[in-house]
Scaffold this motif. Structure first.
Motif, PDB file in Angstrom:
ATOM      1  N   UNK A   1       0.850  -1.192   0.000  1.00 49.51           N
ATOM      2  CA  UNK A   1       0.000   0.000   0.000  1.00 49.51           C
ATOM      3  C   UNK A   1       0.885   1.240   0.000  1.00 49.51           C
ATOM      4  N   UNK A   2       0.357   2.319  -0.529  1.00 50.31           N
ATOM      5  CA  UNK A   2       1.117   3.567  -0.525  1.00 50.31           C
ATOM      6  C   UNK A   2       0.182   4.754  -0.660  1.00 50.31           C
ATOM      7  N   UNK A   3       0.732   5.899  -0.339  1.00 50.00           N
ATOM      8  CA  UNK A   3      -0.011   7.139  -0.484  1.00 50.00           C
ATOM      9  C   UNK A   3       0.925   8.186  -1.076  1.00 50.00           C
ATOM     10  N   UNK A   4       0.756   9.441  -0.699  1.00 49.84           N
ATOM     11  CA  UNK A   4       1.453  10.515  -1.403  1.00 49.84           C
ATOM     12  C   UNK A   4       2.937  10.598  -1.096  1.00 49.84           C
ATOM     13  N   UNK A   5       3.399   9.801  -0.114  1.00 55.35           N
ATOM     14  CA  UNK A   5       4.831   9.706   0.088  1.00 55.35           C
ATOM     15  C   UNK A   5       5.550   9.101  -1.096  1.00 55.35           C
ATOM     16  N   UNK A   6       4.814   8.390  -1.959  1.00 64.27           N
ATOM     17  CA  UNK A   6       5.394   7.889  -3.204  1.00 64.27           C
ATOM     18  C   UNK A   6       5.006   8.730  -4.409  1.00 64.27           C
ATOM     19  N   UNK A   7       3.798   9.288  -4.406  1.00 67.16           N
ATOM     20  CA  UNK A   7       3.267   9.880  -5.645  1.00 67.16           C
ATOM     21  C   UNK A   7       3.743  11.300  -5.917  1.00 67.16           C
ATOM     22  N   UNK A   8       4.118  12.043  -4.871  1.00 67.06           N
ATOM     23  CA  UNK A   8       4.445  13.460  -5.051  1.00 67.06           C
ATOM     24  C   UNK A   8       5.957  13.669  -5.108  1.00 67.06           C
ATOM     25  N   UNK A   9       6.582  12.955  -6.027  1.00 69.30           N
ATOM     26  CA  UNK A   9       8.017  13.053  -6.268  1.00 69.30           C
ATOM     27  C   UNK A   9       8.281  13.128  -7.771  1.00 69.30           C
ATOM     28  N   UNK A  10       9.436  13.629  -8.122  1.00 68.14           N
ATOM     29  CA  UNK A  10       9.802  13.713  -9.532  1.00 68.14           C
ATOM     30  C   UNK A  10       9.804  12.326 -10.184  1.00 68.14           C
ATOM     31  N   UNK A  11      10.298  11.327  -9.484  1.00 67.32           N
ATOM     32  CA  UNK A  11      10.379   9.967 -10.034  1.00 67.32           C
ATOM     33  C   UNK A  11       9.290   9.073  -9.442  1.00 67.32           C
ATOM     34  N   UNK A  12       8.088   9.620  -9.305  1.00 65.99           N
ATOM     35  CA  UNK A  12       6.981   8.876  -8.703  1.00 65.99           C
ATOM     36  C   UNK A  12       6.564   7.683  -9.553  1.00 65.99           C
TER      37      UNK A  12
END
Length: 769
Positions: A364-375
């Motif tokens: 599971x994941x949330x915005x700690x993964x999605x809001x990055x340049x290399x998301x």
């Protein structure tokens, strides 16, 4: 509330427990929202009210209580007796209201009447509904091209409002339909569609009962979706291993007391959630996942077990690209993996063993993964890891992006997107008899750029706090006020509303908990959660004002007044939601599976599930299989580029949410609690910094500093008067609250491919105040 100096001390109690019970009581009594007491027992219950707080799935079994503290705050703030009346707006100019904090605007209360901005007096003034619709229609028809208009949608709107809204935009002639997903999980959808052919969770809530391991990336469930902690606790107690990757030590992922567990509450006991807590660097998840894959491949080569550690049969039958992944990952150096992840090789290899020993794993994941340049690359590498052991398409396993807004996924399903699928447009043409535009429209960041460069002239918002939720908020707010038209459909006042255009309309709508009667019959709406369950939500509370109108009614009346020659029966959709659902069903034929007999299925006890092809191991990709997508560790990053210009004093800011908050909505707590689990009271102007970074930069705990963006576009962005708080953080990562720190983020800082703002990767300089 936010002016007192209170020491910030670590919270040493478990998350949940009596703290959550007291917080729930405070939510109800502090707002005088006693109608919420009657509402809460129906929240997330069959044929009840879908909580507007988050999109975490409802329980698949009967559960007497299935709401959380955060949900109680959301419900109580909607049911508040406080009112933002025309008299209130007559007493306070827009300029004066702009000086308010977010929580102060929220605390004014519910909007009660349609209003038009009066520039001469700098106030909003009440007008009649018919006049409001006519003014909006005239302004939209006066635009020199449909693409001058933008139709933004918040994920809190229902399917019955979102469907006519997207139809309105396309009948008007544009695909400029940005939404809140552009700000959060766009990266998830794009990555998953490329890898497994569907951009949604392959996991249901029931899968947590069968998982042998759960890997949690970039998530803080205790604050953002607390009901998930109950599922993690139950999984842990039956022997499931839980591994957490997070640069912050979040209390809820360490210790949790379930408020519904009488034994824990009576004895003061708690459950340790994480078996292993990997405190990665901000943006280090991709390197950590790469290390896990590398460790898995190396262990597989050395394994003497029959078949090794990989699911070779699954890989052969269901995937393509394994050899390319193997080549790329094996070429990555362990020293680089350790440096980029912030983790030791031994810890990475340890959690890789936990993964290898599990026969059913959920990630599971949330915005700690999605809001990055290399998301996108990061999420695809996580998908690669899951595919290696066949952890997609079997019970207790799968990929789960946990959505934030309660119906952001449903909005997408019924057409809210700037990049519509051809099958959906064909359905609109078949059912409504017009040819909708096919070219992609503006997403949220492109809308921001359009506002800044003046190419966007009209902005309509179906809920949300668009400018504050996005990057560069002060400049975007100013740009909104230069529009020819701004229309906001809302329950409460927020900052975006305070920058009206030449014609500025503020249109109050019913909340989800309120009785919605149309044409003499009570209506209900439907929403889709993270797990693709579509279920009904029926409000029963007395509306906050007799002048409120429902979102579907407001949307369809705007359309009817803007497109007077349209043959679409807008009035029918605004008054009969069964008719709207029938139209969704017809348009969805050939475009979205699962809406057959929509009106019958939505009346089932728990609604119905939209089928997920990847969960059935049917791969709707170009290759017809699940795609391994290999990515080497990045050699160029936002932080590297910023340090090349501004030097090594640049630190990496990641924005986070406080416990007393839902997205941009900041809840007022009369006791001054802001963020219980981080020990923050009476202020949101704090920056969490590691001890080594404080010392390196010449600061100490408690100092006051100004924060300046390490800009790459030449624009000066600064916020002042922030208190520095020493916190157990590794490296030069720092953390502060969203949305107060969005002014430091440039619209140029986005995820590659998805254009999601990189709010977790903002280079800044800390300067003495």
């Amino acid at each position: 509330m936010f002016d007192k100096f209170i020491p910030i001390q670590a919270y040493d109690k478990p998350a949940g427990g009596f703290g959550s019970l007291r917080g729930t009581a405070s939510a109800l009594t502090g707002n005088g929202a006693f109608p919420a007491l009657n509402t809460l027992p129906r929240v997330n219950q069959p044929q009840g009210i879908d909580c507007p707080g988050c999109a975490y799935p409802d329980s698949p079994t009967d559960k007497a209580v299935d709401f959380c503290e955060q949900g109680a705050w959301a419900i109580s703030h909607e049911a508040t007796p406080k009112r933002a009346t025309p008299a209130h707006f007559a007493k306070h100019t827009v300029t004066e209201l702009r000086r308010s904090e977010e929580w102060q605007l929220e605390a004014i209360g519910r909007l009660t009447a349609p209003m038009l901005y009066d520039r001469a007096s700098d106030t909003y003034r009440e007008i009649e509904w018919e006049q409001a619709f006519s003014l909006a229609g005239v302004a939209l028809r006066a635009l020199d091209h449909p693409n001058r208009a933008v139709f933004y949608a918040s994920g809190r709107s229902s399917n019955e409002a979102a469907f006519p809204y997207q139809l309105f935009a396309r009948a008007f002639g544009t695909n400029n339909l940005p939404d809140s997903s552009n700000y959060c999980h766009e990266s998830s959808g794009d990555a998953l569609r490329l890898s497994i052919g569907v951009g949604k969770s392959t996991v249901t809530r029931e899968d947590f009962e069968h998982a042998e391991a759960v890997f949690v990336f970039g998530q803080n469930p205790a604050t953002n979706h607390p009901r998930m902690l109950g599922d993690l606790r139950h999984a842990k107690l039956r022997g499931c291993k839980i591994v957490v990757f997070n640069p912050l030590l979040e209390r809820g992922l360490q210790q949790f007391t379930d408020p519904q567990a009488a034994g824990e509450m009576l004895t003061g006991a708690s459950t340790a959630i994480a078996d292993e807590y990997c405190q990665v660097r901000v943006g280090g998840d991709m390197a950590a996942i790469t290390g896990m894959i590398k460790a898995l491949l190396e262990a597989d080569d050395a394994s003497t077990a029959p078949g090794g550690l990989l699911d070779r049969a699954f890989i052969a039958e269901h995937t393509q690209g394994f050899e390319a992944l193997q080549t790329v990952v094996c070429s990555q150096d362990w020293a680089d993996i350790e440096r980029d992840s912030g983790l030791a090789r031994a810890q990475i290899e340890h959690v890789a063993r936990i993964y290898a020993e599990s026969n059913a794993t959920i990630s599971t994941w949330c915005m700690g993964l999605t809001q990055h340049e290399y998301a996108i690359e990061t999420i695809q590498m996580l998908t690669n890891l899951m595919l290696l052991r066949g952890n997609v398409g079997k019970p207790g396993a799968g990929l789960m992006p946990v959505r934030g807004h309660s119906n952001v996924q449903g909005d997408r399903t019924v057409g809210i997107t700037n990049r519509p699928r051809a099958e959906w447009l064909q359905g609109l043409e078949r059912v409504f008899g017009f040819q909708p535009p096919a070219e992609p429209g503006l997403d949220a960041v492109a809308t921001i750029n359009g506002l800044l460069d003046g190419s966007v002239h009209a902005f309509t918002g179906l809920g949300g706090n668009f400018a504050v939720a996005g990057p560069d908020s002060p400049r975007v707010l100013a740009a909104l006020s230069r529009c020819k038209l701004t229309v906001h459909i809302a329950t409460k006042l927020n900052r975006t509303h305070l920058y009206p255009g030449e014609t500025g309309l503020l249109l109050p709508c019913l909340g989800r908990t309120e009785h919605d009667e149309q044409a003499g019959a009570q209506q209900f709406v439907s929403v889709e959660d993270t797990a693709s369950m579509v279920h009904a939500s029926t409000g029963r509370n007395r509306p906050a004002s007799g002048k409120l109108r429902s979102e579907p009614f407001i949307v369809t009346e705007l359309a009817r007044h803007t497109l007077p020659e349209s043959k679409i029966d807008w009035a029918l959709m605004g008054r009969d939601y069964d008719a709207t659902r029938e139209l969704i069903e017809r348009v969805a034929q050939g475009a979205v599976a699962g809406f057959e007999r929509y009106n019958a299925k939505i009346r089932r006890k728990r609604g119905f599930h939209l089928p997920n092809t990847a969960a059935q191991r049917v791969w709707k990709t170009d290759s017809g299989k699940a795609n391994f997508a290999p990515h080497a560790l990045p050699q160029d990053s936002i932080m590297q580029r910023a340090r090349a210009v501004h030097g090594d004093r640049v630190v990496c800011l990641a924005t986070v949410r406080a416990h007393r908050q839902y997205n941009t909505t900041v809840y007022f707590d009369p006791k001054g609690e802001v963020d219980r689990y981080r020990g923050v009271h009476h202020t949101r102007k704090v920056l969490f910094v590691g001890a080594a970074t404080l010392a390196r930069l010449g600061f100490k705990d408690g100092d006051t500093a100004n924060l300046r963006a390490a800009s790459l576009d030449g624009i000066d962005r600064v916020v002042t008067g922030y208190r520095l708080v020493e916190y157990p953080i590794r490296g030069d990562d720092v953390f502060g609250y969203f949305p107060e720190l969005t002014p430091l983020s440039s619209p140029d800082l986005t995820a590659r491919g998805s254009n999601t703002p990189a709010f977790k990767e903002v280079p800044i300089l800390i300067e003495k105040a």
